[in-house]
Design a protein around this motif. Structure first.
Motif, PDB file in Angstrom:
ATOM      1  N   GLN A   1      38.411  23.266 -17.230  1.00 35.99           N
ATOM      2  CA  GLN A   1      38.134  21.841 -17.093  1.00 35.99           C
ATOM      3  C   GLN A   1      36.711  21.440 -17.449  1.00 35.99           C
ATOM      4  OE1 GLN A   1      39.367  20.382 -13.209  1.00 35.99           O
ATOM      5  NE2 GLN A   1      41.189  21.694 -13.213  1.00 35.99           N
ATOM      6  N   ALA A   2      35.763  22.354 -17.387  1.00 34.57           N
ATOM      7  CA  ALA A   2      34.350  21.998 -17.563  1.00 34.57           C
ATOM      8  C   ALA A   2      34.037  21.610 -19.012  1.00 34.57           C
ATOM      9  CB  ALA A   2      33.464  23.155 -17.141  1.00 34.57           C
ATOM     10  N   ASP A   3      33.320  20.495 -19.161  1.00 29.78           N
ATOM     11  CA  ASP A   3      32.734  20.154 -20.455  1.00 29.78           C
ATOM     12  C   ASP A   3      31.371  20.821 -20.600  1.00 29.78           C
ATOM     13  OD1 ASP A   3      34.740  18.139 -21.452  1.00 29.78           O
ATOM     14  OD2 ASP A   3      34.172  17.190 -19.559  1.00 29.78           O
ATOM     15  N   VAL A   4      30.691  20.967 -19.487  1.00 32.42           N
ATOM     16  CA  VAL A   4      29.441  21.739 -19.407  1.00 32.42           C
ATOM     17  C   VAL A   4      29.617  22.700 -18.243  1.00 32.42           C
ATOM     18  CG1 VAL A   4      26.962  21.681 -19.008  1.00 32.42           C
ATOM     19  CG2 VAL A   4      28.055  19.844 -20.316  1.00 32.42           C
ATOM     20  N   LEU A   5      29.469  23.997 -18.485  1.00 32.60           N
ATOM     21  CA  LEU A   5      29.614  24.991 -17.432  1.00 32.60           C
ATOM     22  C   LEU A   5      28.287  25.707 -17.250  1.00 32.60           C
ATOM     23  CD1 LEU A   5      32.645  27.226 -16.727  1.00 32.60           C
ATOM     24  CD2 LEU A   5      30.348  28.151 -16.471  1.00 32.60           C
ATOM     25  N   SER A   6      27.740  25.645 -16.035  1.00 38.25           N
ATOM     26  CA  SER A   6      26.411  26.194 -15.768  1.00 38.25           C
ATOM     27  C   SER A   6      26.508  27.304 -14.723  1.00 38.25           C
ATOM     28  CB  SER A   6      25.477  25.087 -15.272  1.00 38.25           C
ATOM     29  OG  SER A   6      24.135  25.516 -15.246  1.00 38.25           O
ATOM     30  N   VAL A   7      25.830  28.421 -14.996  1.00 41.98           N
ATOM     31  CA  VAL A   7      25.918  29.622 -14.163  1.00 41.98           C
ATOM     32  C   VAL A   7      24.776  29.649 -13.152  1.00 41.98           C
ATOM     33  CG1 VAL A   7      25.960  32.149 -14.164  1.00 41.98           C
ATOM     34  CG2 VAL A   7      26.989  30.875 -16.069  1.00 41.98           C
ATOM     35  N   HIS A   8      25.132  29.807 -11.864  1.00 39.53           N
ATOM     36  CA  HIS A   8      24.121  29.829 -10.799  1.00 39.53           C
ATOM     37  C   HIS A   8      24.491  30.845  -9.721  1.00 39.53           C
ATOM     38  CE1 HIS A   8      22.160  26.465 -12.654  1.00 39.53           C
ATOM     39  NE2 HIS A   8      23.312  25.835 -12.695  1.00 39.53           N
ATOM     40  N   LEU A   9      24.710  32.076 -10.138  1.00 41.38           N
ATOM     41  CA  LEU A   9      25.031  33.162  -9.227  1.00 41.38           C
ATOM     42  C   LEU A   9      23.875  34.149  -9.147  1.00 41.38           C
ATOM     43  CD1 LEU A   9      28.667  34.030 -10.382  1.00 41.38           C
ATOM     44  CD2 LEU A   9      28.020  32.757  -8.329  1.00 41.38           C
ATOM     45  N   VAL A  10      23.784  34.855  -8.042  1.00 45.11           N
ATOM     46  CA  VAL A  10      22.886  35.999  -7.925  1.00 45.11           C
ATOM     47  C   VAL A  10      23.538  37.175  -8.649  1.00 45.11           C
ATOM     48  CG1 VAL A  10      21.855  37.638  -6.306  1.00 45.11           C
ATOM     49  CG2 VAL A  10      21.926  35.194  -5.741  1.00 45.11           C
ATOM     50  N   LEU A  11      22.751  37.939  -9.401  1.00 45.72           N
ATOM     51  CA  LEU A  11      23.278  39.116 -10.075  1.00 45.72           C
ATOM     52  C   LEU A  11      23.576  40.212  -9.057  1.00 45.72           C
ATOM     53  CD1 LEU A  11      23.991  40.649 -12.669  1.00 45.72           C
ATOM     54  CD2 LEU A  11      21.591  41.377 -12.781  1.00 45.72           C
ATOM     55  N   SER A  12      24.802  40.698  -9.076  1.00 46.18           N
ATOM     56  CA  SER A  12      25.222  41.799  -8.215  1.00 46.18           C
ATOM     57  C   SER A  12      26.313  42.553  -8.960  1.00 46.18           C
ATOM     58  CB  SER A  12      25.761  41.274  -6.883  1.00 46.18           C
ATOM     59  OG  SER A  12      26.969  40.552  -7.088  1.00 46.18           O
ATOM     60  N   GLU A  13      26.766  43.640  -8.387  1.00 51.87           N
ATOM     61  CA  GLU A  13      27.856  44.365  -9.028  1.00 51.87           C
ATOM     62  C   GLU A  13      29.115  43.513  -9.098  1.00 51.87           C
ATOM     63  OE1 GLU A  13      27.647  47.183 -10.759  1.00 51.87           O
ATOM     64  OE2 GLU A  13      25.527  46.814 -10.319  1.00 51.87           O
TER      65      GLU A  13
ATOM     66  N   LYS B   1      37.162  24.970 -23.143  1.00 52.11           N
ATOM     67  CA  LYS B   1      37.468  24.049 -24.232  1.00 52.11           C
ATOM     68  C   LYS B   1      36.620  24.398 -25.460  1.00 52.11           C
ATOM     69  CE  LYS B   1      37.902  20.234 -20.896  1.00 52.11           C
ATOM     70  NZ  LYS B   1      37.371  18.895 -20.526  1.00 52.11           N
ATOM     71  N   ARG B   2      37.139  24.122 -26.621  1.00 50.98           N
ATOM     72  CA  ARG B   2      36.370  24.403 -27.843  1.00 50.98           C
ATOM     73  C   ARG B   2      35.129  23.528 -27.925  1.00 50.98           C
ATOM     74  NH1 ARG B   2      39.025  27.701 -31.476  1.00 50.98           N
ATOM     75  NH2 ARG B   2      37.517  27.137 -33.090  1.00 50.98           N
ATOM     76  N   GLN B   3      35.167  22.359 -27.291  1.00 49.57           N
ATOM     77  CA  GLN B   3      34.020  21.445 -27.327  1.00 49.57           C
ATOM     78  C   GLN B   3      33.100  21.601 -26.124  1.00 49.57           C
ATOM     79  OE1 GLN B   3      37.185  20.682 -26.834  1.00 49.57           O
ATOM     80  NE2 GLN B   3      37.480  18.812 -25.603  1.00 49.57           N
ATOM     81  N   ALA B   4      33.313  22.640 -25.303  1.00 44.53           N
ATOM     82  CA  ALA B   4      32.522  22.829 -24.091  1.00 44.53           C
ATOM     83  C   ALA B   4      31.246  23.619 -24.368  1.00 44.53           C
ATOM     84  CB  ALA B   4      33.355  23.546 -23.027  1.00 44.53           C
ATOM     85  N   TYR B   5      30.283  23.451 -23.458  1.00 45.36           N
ATOM     86  CA  TYR B   5      28.991  24.137 -23.554  1.00 45.36           C
ATOM     87  C   TYR B   5      28.790  25.036 -22.335  1.00 45.36           C
ATOM     88  CZ  TYR B   5      27.917  20.553 -27.045  1.00 45.36           C
ATOM     89  OH  TYR B   5      27.947  19.737 -28.147  1.00 45.36           O
ATOM     90  N   LEU B   6      28.137  26.169 -22.561  1.00 49.36           N
ATOM     91  CA  LEU B   6      27.828  27.121 -21.501  1.00 49.36           C
ATOM     92  C   LEU B   6      26.317  27.192 -21.310  1.00 49.36           C
ATOM     93  CD1 LEU B   6      28.857  29.385 -19.553  1.00 49.36           C
ATOM     94  CD2 LEU B   6      28.522  30.982 -21.451  1.00 49.36           C
ATOM     95  N   ILE B   7      25.873  27.097 -20.062  1.00 50.51           N
ATOM     96  CA  ILE B   7      24.450  27.143 -19.730  1.00 50.51           C
ATOM     97  C   ILE B   7      24.220  28.317 -18.784  1.00 50.51           C
ATOM     98  CG2 ILE B   7      22.463  25.806 -18.930  1.00 50.51           C
ATOM     99  CD1 ILE B   7      24.055  24.331 -21.080  1.00 50.51           C
TER     100      ILE B   7
ATOM    101  N   LYS C   1      32.053  12.964 -18.010  1.00 54.21           N
ATOM    102  CA  LYS C   1      32.475  14.323 -18.331  1.00 54.21           C
ATOM    103  C   LYS C   1      32.457  15.192 -17.067  1.00 54.21           C
ATOM    104  CE  LYS C   1      33.011  13.623 -22.745  1.00 54.21           C
ATOM    105  NZ  LYS C   1      32.125  14.217 -23.747  1.00 54.21           N
ATOM    106  N   THR C   2      32.921  16.421 -17.205  1.00 55.10           N
ATOM    107  CA  THR C   2      33.024  17.328 -16.067  1.00 55.10           C
ATOM    108  C   THR C   2      31.970  18.421 -16.151  1.00 55.10           C
ATOM    109  OG1 THR C   2      35.395  16.935 -15.780  1.00 55.10           O
ATOM    110  CG2 THR C   2      34.512  18.974 -14.857  1.00 55.10           C
ATOM    111  N   LEU C   3      31.180  18.534 -15.091  1.00 55.18           N
ATOM    112  CA  LEU C   3      30.190  19.597 -14.951  1.00 55.18           C
ATOM    113  C   LEU C   3      30.785  20.683 -14.070  1.00 55.18           C
ATOM    114  CD1 LEU C   3      27.305  20.807 -15.159  1.00 55.18           C
ATOM    115  CD2 LEU C   3      26.709  19.409 -13.147  1.00 55.18           C
ATOM    116  N   GLY C   4      30.908  21.883 -14.589  1.00 54.50           N
ATOM    117  CA  GLY C   4      31.408  23.009 -13.824  1.00 54.50           C
ATOM    118  C   GLY C   4      30.274  23.915 -13.406  1.00 54.50           C
ATOM    119  N   LEU C   5      30.234  24.277 -12.141  1.00 52.15           N
ATOM    120  CA  LEU C   5      29.176  25.128 -11.614  1.00 52.15           C
ATOM    121  C   LEU C   5      29.761  26.442 -11.135  1.00 52.15           C
ATOM    122  CD1 LEU C   5      27.185  22.454  -9.593  1.00 52.15           C
ATOM    123  CD2 LEU C   5      26.696  23.313 -11.886  1.00 52.15           C
ATOM    124  N   LEU C   6      29.310  27.518 -11.750  1.00 49.77           N
ATOM    125  CA  LEU C   6      29.698  28.853 -11.311  1.00 49.77           C
ATOM    126  C   LEU C   6      28.658  29.291 -10.290  1.00 49.77           C
ATOM    127  CD1 LEU C   6      31.664  31.204 -11.683  1.00 49.77           C
ATOM    128  CD2 LEU C   6      30.168  32.081 -13.486  1.00 49.77           C
ATOM    129  N   GLY C   7      28.905  28.952  -9.029  1.00 51.45           N
ATOM    130  CA  GLY C   7      27.939  29.173  -7.971  1.00 51.45           C
ATOM    131  C   GLY C   7      27.388  27.857  -7.473  1.00 51.45           C
TER     132      GLY C   7
END
Length: 318
Positions: A200-212, A227-233, A147-153
């Protein structure tokens, strides 16, 4: 010379006094451990009046200008970590209050992130509760291999999570405002556009510093790309995600589920939907709550106090 009065706040688990040896401050200070949850400004001002030094755990109690201005005895504010969005550092500086921080244990948050990925995709809470209640199998778990792991950060935490995904045989993609294809490739990750990341992400995980710039970055449009079958972390910071938009997406089953350790307001309100939605795995901001991290935080808080008392403060906030 009179002893300093030191308050150690935010000790919600009542463990701060035992994690490290505070007695080393005995010659210069009296240390009080306060276990109360955050309160309104007036209550906090009254509670903290007598302290010259206050130690806080990051982003639990808000020290804004309104509170700081009502603490005339406060001279040093020490926080776990070198970022704390709950502290108005500018106001503190204007009031003559020094603000110092600590290092942190770098593996705690990535490890929790992966625990949440596994817990959510394999329905571990529901299956464990079923067994505990006398039942047996409840459903069919999801798979990670292939599967595809998407990283925001893709900073230090994102890179560790990327390696976990690679070890599980996942394709790893990433995007952030500053990320380049070359930087992503250096850690074996493919750079994609923001829209492609969510699509594209099947699992999308957030790893950003909070800023404006990152506040509300995961909005209704971005969630709509998933995707409807995707997960957000999310183990980064709550406000990076548009919370009402996420609640609506989860209620409408536009994504499969979310695992969340951080929220817009903490502690989470008793009637908050994240406490009740069956496609949410929520934990109470425990990403940094580990033995190694607490030893680092509290141990270096003591070092900060000693250095400041000696007239040579260390780890001072810029």
């Amino acid at each position: 010379m009179a002893l300093l009065n030191i308050a150690v706040l935010d000790d919600w688990q009542n463990v701060a006094s035992d994690v490290v040896d505070w007695s080393v401050l005995g010659s210069i200070a009296r240390v009080s451990f306060l276990h109360d949850y955050p309160a309104d400004t007036a209550t906090l001002a009254e509670r903290l009046q007598g302290f010259e030094v206050i130690c806080v755990m990051r982003e639990r109690t808000l020290f804004d200008q309104a509170l700081l201005s009502r603490l005339p005895n406060l001279r040093l504010l020490v926080t776990g970590g070198m970022r704390n969005a709950a502290l108005d550092v500018k106001a503190a500086r204007e009031l003559g209050i020094e603000v110092c921080g600590t290092d942190s244990y770098k593996h705690a948050a990535p490890e929790l992130t992966w625990a949440l990925v596994m817990g959510l995709t394999r329905n571990l809470v529901q299956e464990a509760n079923s067994l505990r209640g006398g039942g047996w199998q409840m459903g069919i778990g999801g798979d990670l291999y292939g599967k595809t792991l998407g990283l925001l950060g893709l900073g230090s935490i994102g890179q560790k999570v990327a390696r976990y995904g690679q070890a599980f045989g996942m394709r790893v993609i990433a995007w952030s405002q500053n990320l380049t294809p070359e930087a992503a490739a250096e850690v074996g990750v493919s750079w994609v556009s923001k829209q492609a990341l969510f699509e594209q992400a099947d699992v999308l995980s957030v790893h950003l510093v909070l800023s404006e710039r990152s506040r509300g970055l995961v909005d209704a449009q971005a969630l709509g790309w998933m995707k409807r079958q995707a997960y957000l972390i999310n183990t980064a910071r709550g406000p990076i995600i548009d919370e009402p938009a996420l609640i609506e997406a989860l209620r409408q089953r536009r994504i499969a589920g979310a695992a969340l350790d951080v929220f817009d307001q903490e502690p989470l309100a008793q009637e908050h939907p994240f406490r009740n939605l069956d496609n949410v795995l929520a934990t109470p901001h425990i990403g940094y709550v580990t033995g190694n991290n607490y030893q680092t935080f509290y141990g270096q808080m003591i070092e900060d106090i000693q250095a400041w008392h000696a007239g040579q403060p260390i780890r001072v906030f810029a």
